[in-house]
Design an enzyme around this catalytic site. Structure first.
Site, PDB file in Angstrom:
ATOM      1  N   GLU A  81      -4.496   7.982  -3.057  1.00 23.81           N
ATOM      2  CA  GLU A  81      -4.977   6.727  -2.478  1.00 23.81           C
ATOM      3  C   GLU A  81      -5.281   5.712  -3.578  1.00 23.81           C
ATOM      4  O   GLU A  81      -5.165   4.509  -3.362  1.00 23.81           O
ATOM      5  CB  GLU A  81      -6.229   6.995  -1.627  1.00 23.81           C
ATOM      6  CG  GLU A  81      -6.718   5.800  -0.828  1.00 23.81           C
ATOM      7  CD  GLU A  81      -5.839   5.457   0.370  1.00 23.81           C
ATOM      8  OE1 GLU A  81      -4.874   6.196   0.670  1.00 23.81           O
ATOM      9  OE2 GLU A  81      -6.119   4.409   1.011  1.00 23.81           O
ATOM     10  N   HIS A 104       0.831  -1.202   0.000  1.00 18.71           N
ATOM     11  CA  HIS A 104       0.000   0.000   0.000  1.00 18.71           C
ATOM     12  C   HIS A 104       0.877   1.268   0.000  1.00 18.71           C
ATOM     13  O   HIS A 104       0.730   2.137  -0.857  1.00 18.71           O
ATOM     14  CB  HIS A 104      -0.903  -0.026   1.238  1.00 18.71           C
ATOM     15  CG  HIS A 104      -1.804   1.156   1.377  1.00 18.71           C
ATOM     16  ND1 HIS A 104      -3.119   1.138   0.994  1.00 18.71           N
ATOM     17  CD2 HIS A 104      -1.578   2.405   1.862  1.00 18.71           C
ATOM     18  CE1 HIS A 104      -3.661   2.328   1.223  1.00 18.71           C
ATOM     19  NE2 HIS A 104      -2.750   3.120   1.758  1.00 18.71           N
ATOM     20  N   GLU A 105       1.780   1.335   0.968  1.00 18.94           N
ATOM     21  CA  GLU A 105       2.623   2.537   1.059  1.00 18.94           C
ATOM     22  C   GLU A 105       3.560   2.616  -0.153  1.00 18.94           C
ATOM     23  O   GLU A 105       3.888   3.699  -0.618  1.00 18.94           O
ATOM     24  CB  GLU A 105       3.407   2.561   2.372  1.00 18.94           C
ATOM     25  CG  GLU A 105       2.546   2.520   3.644  1.00 18.94           C
ATOM     26  CD  GLU A 105       1.494   3.626   3.733  1.00 18.94           C
ATOM     27  OE1 GLU A 105       1.705   4.705   3.149  1.00 18.94           O
ATOM     28  OE2 GLU A 105       0.438   3.380   4.365  1.00 18.94           O
ATOM     29  N   HIS A 129       1.840   4.528  -2.763  1.00 19.33           N
ATOM     30  CA  HIS A 129       1.991   5.970  -2.502  1.00 19.33           C
ATOM     31  C   HIS A 129       3.404   6.428  -2.876  1.00 19.33           C
ATOM     32  O   HIS A 129       3.596   7.476  -3.487  1.00 19.33           O
ATOM     33  CB  HIS A 129       1.776   6.273  -1.014  1.00 19.33           C
ATOM     34  CG  HIS A 129       0.335   6.269  -0.571  1.00 19.33           C
ATOM     35  ND1 HIS A 129      -0.614   7.059  -1.157  1.00 19.33           N
ATOM     36  CD2 HIS A 129      -0.298   5.585   0.426  1.00 19.33           C
ATOM     37  CE1 HIS A 129      -1.790   6.866  -0.537  1.00 19.33           C
ATOM     38  NE2 HIS A 129      -1.619   5.962   0.420  1.00 19.33           N
TER      39      HIS A 129
END
Lengths: 510, 510
Positions: free
Chosen positions: B304, B274-275, B278
Site C-alpha cells: 500500500e 494508485h493501482e 501496486h
C-alpha cells in the site's frame, strides 16, 4: 437397481478434476482474449501444471480402485450381479469414465505436462509465424509437436494406423478405415458438382459484403442473432479473438468469441452464429451431471454439427433472412439499400474456391478438410516430414480446388490446430457437416412448420428440439448411438450431398 | 556456502504451488471483470478446489521433510553447521517458507476450502446487498465469515488477542499492541488538524471535478499516466471493475483495474495512479525468484505504501501537475479552460469529511481506518455481534468525522473486505500511508532533483529508485527491516503528520 448415487465416491473425485480442467480452460480463454503479450511463457507453465494435476488425479489409485469394483477392466463394461443391475445413466457413466481413465492411464503425467507446455508455446510461435508468413519459424515447434503426437499414438495403441489412436480422441469410434469411404463418397460427388457450378453461366455478385460496415454495429447485430437463437448472456459472453472459438467452464459460464472486419460482413456474422451453435450445446448440457461424462459433450463431430447446423442450415437459409434481413438493412441502411433479400441470400451462398478453410462455402469446405485429413495421415504414419508440408499443401490445393495459395500464411500456416497438437481434429469438421444436415432434416420432419418459425424469427423452437434430442444427453450415448436415436440411422453423406445438390442446383440453375 | 541452489527440491515444489495460486488469482480477476453473472457459483467451487490443492501441497509431508532437514522447527531458523552456513537469500527464503508452511500447517485443508468457497459466495451477496442497500441481506454471510475467521484465529494461535493472529497474516509482526499507539498518535494530531482546516476561512472550489468528462478520454488519460509511471502494458492490462484492484499472476502479467464515472474526474484518475503503484511493485519483483517468497511482495502495508506514494506524494503534488495539467487541459479543453493549475491542485486536495473511504482526502482517510480497526477488534474479540454493526458504524462516523451516512450502502456496506474474510487488512492501509511518506522523503533526500524530474514528467527515476530499494527484494527482509534499510528507521507517524501539517497548513492558510 444401482444408480449414479451409488457412484458418489467416484463422482466427487471427478467433480474436483473437472473444476481443475475448467480452471485450465479459463486460463486458455484468457490467453486468447485478454492476456498481455509478455504473459505467455508463465501462462504455458500454469496451464501445464493444472493439466498435469488433472491427469494425475484421474489416473490415481483411488479412482482405479473404485472403478475396479464396478467395471471389468478387460472390456470396460459395468459388472452386473443377478438382480442388481445398473440403470442406464450409471452404466453410461461408467463406460465413459472407463474410456477416459483407461486412455489417460496410458499417458505418463510428465508427457501430458510436456505436451501442454509445448502446445501453449507453439501456439504463440505459430501466431507470429503466420503473421510474418514464415513457415520456417514455426517448423521447429511443429516438429516437436508432431513427434510428441506420434509418441502419444504409441502410448494409446491402435490396430491399423497410429492416426486411429488420435482420431478416436476427438470422435470416439472413428478410424481411417471408417472415414476414407465417407471422404471418397464426398469427393465423388462434390468435385463434379463444383465443376458444374463453376461452369454455370449464373454469376453471383457478392461485392456488397465487402462494403464498409461499422464494426461495433456488426457486433451488435451478432449479439442480436445470438439472443434470438437462445444463447443466454447471463451465462455467457461474446468477446473478440484472432480465431473465433467457444469454451465452457460450466453450463452457467459458456463463452464464445468472434472477429470483426470492416470489409467482410460475413466474417463476424457467421462466426457469431457458428460459435453460438457450439455455445447452445454447452449451455444445454445437464448441470446436475457437471463433472461427469454425462455433463460433457459427446464428440467434436456432434459439437460441430450444432455449429454448422446453425451457421448453414439456418444462417444461410432463405427462411432465416426473411426475418433478419430487414433488421440487417436497418442496421446498415446505406450499404444495403439497393440490395434485395434474394441478392443477399445468393451472395452469402456464392461458391468460389478460396484459400482459407473457415471462409469456404459449404461446397468446397469439405475439400479443404480432405486435404488436411490426407496430410495428417501421412505425417502421423511417417510418410511425410514437416518440412515438406508447404509444397504438399499447395499441390493438393491445386488438385482439389485448382488454386495455389500466394503465401504460406494463406496456406499451410492458416490453421491453429497443429500448433495445439490437435492432429485428428479436422475430420470431425466434415462429420459435423454431415450430421448437421442429417439432424436438420430430421427436425423438419418432426416439426413441419419449422421453416415458418425460423422465417418469423422464432428460433427457440429449434433450440429446444436440439436441447431435448442432443444437448441434455451429454455422453449418455455414443455418437453413433445418438445419431441413430435422433435420426434413425448412422452418419451418412447422402442427406448432406442431396442438400447441397438441391441448394446449388437451384442457385446456379444446374 | 549453501545457496538457493541447495534448496532446489523445495523451490521446484513451491513453483508448482505458486502456479496453482496464480491460476486461482486469474479466476478471481475474471470474476471481478468479465465473468457472466450466472457463473458465480461454479466459479466459487473452482477457486476453492485450487486453493485447497495449493494448501494441501504446501503442508504435504514432502515439504515438511525437506524443511526439517534445514530448519529448526522450534525457532524457524536455518540450521547452521560450522563452516557451512547459508547465504542471505537462502536464509531469508527458508525463514519465509517456514512462516508460510507453519501457518498453513495449522489450518485443515477442508477449512481452507470452506473459507474460500464462503468468501467467493459472500462477495457476490455483498455486492448485491450494497446495491440494494440491504445490510440484512449480507448479515447471514457476514456471520458465517466472522465465525470462520474467529475459528482461523484459534487455529493460528496468538498471545494477547485473536485479532493479532489475523493482523500478522497481512503485516508480519503487527499486533493490536503495536498498532494502538500509532493510531493514538495519529488521532491526537489529525483530529485537531481537521478541526483547524474546517474552521479555516479558505474555501476550495472543486466543482470542476464534477463536470461531464467523456469516459473513454478519462481512461485514455489514465493509461497515459500509467505509461509515464513506467507501468509496462506488454506485461499488464487496465480493465474496468466495480472496485479497482491489482492482481498478478507472474511479473510478466500484472493487471490493474479502475472505474470511471462521467461526473467524478478524480475517481478514474487516482485509482489508475494508485493501482499503478501496486502494479509497479508486482512488475518489479524478481522473476528469477517467482514461486518463492523472494519473488513475492513483503507485506500489504509495504504494498500500500507504493500505491499511496504514487497516488498522494506524486499524484496530488504540485510538481506532478506542472507536467500533466496542460495535457489534462488538452484532453478536456472545454471543462478545464477557465481552471488554472493552482485551482486544480487545490481542488484535488480539498479536505472534506465524507462517507466513502476510498474517496477520502489524505487527512480524513486514516480516521476511516481507525473506525474499522476498532470495529474489527470488537468483532474478532467477540465484544460486538454482526447485527450491531450498522449502529456502531454510524456512531463512530459521527464521533470521528461528525457526519452520519444516509444509508448503509455508504456506510457499513461500503467495503468488500469483510465479505472476503479480510479481517486485519484495513490497518495495513494506514501503515501504507505512513510508509509512503517515509519512503518519499527518503527518495527526495537521496535524489535532491526528484521534484524537478517529476515536474518534467520524468517519473521513471522514481520508479527505478523504488524498484532498487523495495520491489526487487521481495520478502528478503521483514517489513520492519526493509523500512530500516531504506529509511534508517522503523515505521513512524511523524513524517506523515509533518507532511500533512505542512501541506494543509499552506493550502488552508492555518
Amino acid at each position: 437397481m444401482k444408480t449414479i448415487a451409488t457412484l458418489e465416491p467416484l463422482t466427487t473425485r471427478l467433480l474436483e478434476i473437472q473444476r481443475i480442467n475448467s480452471a485450465a480452460s479459463l486460463l486458455s480463454w484468457d490467453q486468447e482474449t485478454y492476456m498481455p503479450a509478455g504473459g505467455g511463457e508463465a501462462r504455458a507453465e500454469q496451464i501445464a501444471v493444472l493439466q498435469g494435476l488433472a491427469h494425475q488425479k484421474l489416473v490415481s489409485p483411488e479412482i482405479e480402485q473404485l472403478l475396479s469394483q464396478w467395471i471389468d477392466p478387460a472390456t470396460g463394461r459395468a459388472l452386473e450381479q443377478p438382480g442388481d443391475g445398473w440403470d442406464e445413466p450409471a452404466r453410461s457413466l461408467l463406460r465413459e469414465v472407463w474410456r477416459d481413465f483407461s486412455r489417460a492411464k496410458k499417458l505418463p503425467s510428465q508427457f501430458v505436462m510436456t505436451l501442454s507446455r509445448e502446445t501453449s508455446l507453439a501456439q504463440q510461435v505459430w501466431a507470429e509465424a503466420r503473421k510474418q508468413d514464415k513457415f520456417a519459424m514455426f517448423l521447429p515447434n511443429l516438429r516437436t509437436i508432431l513427434s510428441l503426437k506420434r509418441e502419444e499414438a504409441q502410448y494409446l495403441g491402435y490396430k491399423e494406423s497410429p492416426y486411429d489412436a488420435l482420431l478416436d480422441v476427438y470422435e470416439p469410434g472413428s478410424t481411417v478405415a471408417s472415414l476414407r469411404p465417407l471422404f471418397a463418397q464426398l469427393k465423388a460427388r462434390l468435385v463434379p458438382l463444383l465443376k458444374r457450378v463453376m461452369d454455370s453461366t449464373v454469376r453471383i455478385d457478392d461485392s456488397m459484403l465487402r462494403y464498409s460496415y461499422d464494426q461495433a454495429r456488426q457486433l451488435e447485430f451478432g449479439r442480436l442473432v445470438l439472443i434470438a437463437m437462445g444463447y443466454d448472456f447471463e451465462r455467457g459472453r461474446l468477446d473478440l479473438s484472432a480465431h473465433p472459438f467457444t469454451t465452457s467452464f460450466h453450463p452457467t459460464d459458456v463463452r464464445v468469441t468472434t472477429r470483426v472486419f470492416e470489409h467482410e460482413l460475413q466474417s463476424c456474422l457467421f462466426s457469431c452464429i457458428h460459435e453460438g451453435g457450439h455455445g447452445l450445446y454447452d449451455q444445454g448440457l445437464d448441470q446436475r451431471y457437471y463433472g461427469t461424462p454425462l455433463g460433457d459433450s459427446v464428440s467434436l463431430g456432434i459439437h460441430e454439427s450444432q455449429s454448422r447446423l446453425w451457421e448453414n442450415c439456418v444462417g444461410r437459409s432463405r427462411a432465416f433472412w426473411r426475418f433478419f434481413y430487414p433488421i440487417l438493412q436497418q442496421t446498415f441502411p446505406h450499404q444495403l439499400r439497393g440490395v434485395d433479400r434474394e441478392q443477399f441470400y445468393a451472395a452469402i451462398n456464392r461458391v468460389q474456391p478460396s484459400f482459407i478453410r473457415v471462409e469456404a462455402d459449404e461446397l468446397t469446405y469439405n475439400l479443404h478438410i480432405m486435404l488436411r485429413f490426407e496430410i495428417e495421415q501421412d505425417l502421423i504414419e511417417g510418410r511425410t516430414q514437416p518440412d515438406e508440408l508447404p509444397g504438399m499443401w499447395n499441390r493438393k490445393m491445386e488438385e482439389y480446388l485448382a488454386i495455389t495459395p500466394p503465401k504460406d500464411a494463406d496456406g499451410v500456416l492458416q490453421d491453429v490446430h497443429w500448433s495445439l497438437g490437435s492432429f485428428g481434429y479436422f475430420p470431425t469438421y466434415t462429420l459435423g457437416n454431415l450430421y448437421s444436415v442429417q439432424f436438420f432434416e430430421q427436425a423438419k420432419r418432426e416439426m413441419p412448420h419449422l421453416e415458418d418459425e425460423i422465417a418469423a424469427g422464432r428460433l427457440m423452437v429449434l433450440r429446444r428440439w436440439l436441447e431435448q434430442k442432443i444437448h441434455r444427453w451429454g455422453r449418455m450415448f455414443t455418437p453413433d448411438h445418438l445419431a441413430q436415436r435422433v435420426t434413425g440411422s448412422s452418419v451418412s453423406p447422402e442427406p448432406f450431398l442431396a442438400y447441397l445438390e438441391k441448394k446449388y442446383g437451384e442457385l446456379y440453375q444446374l
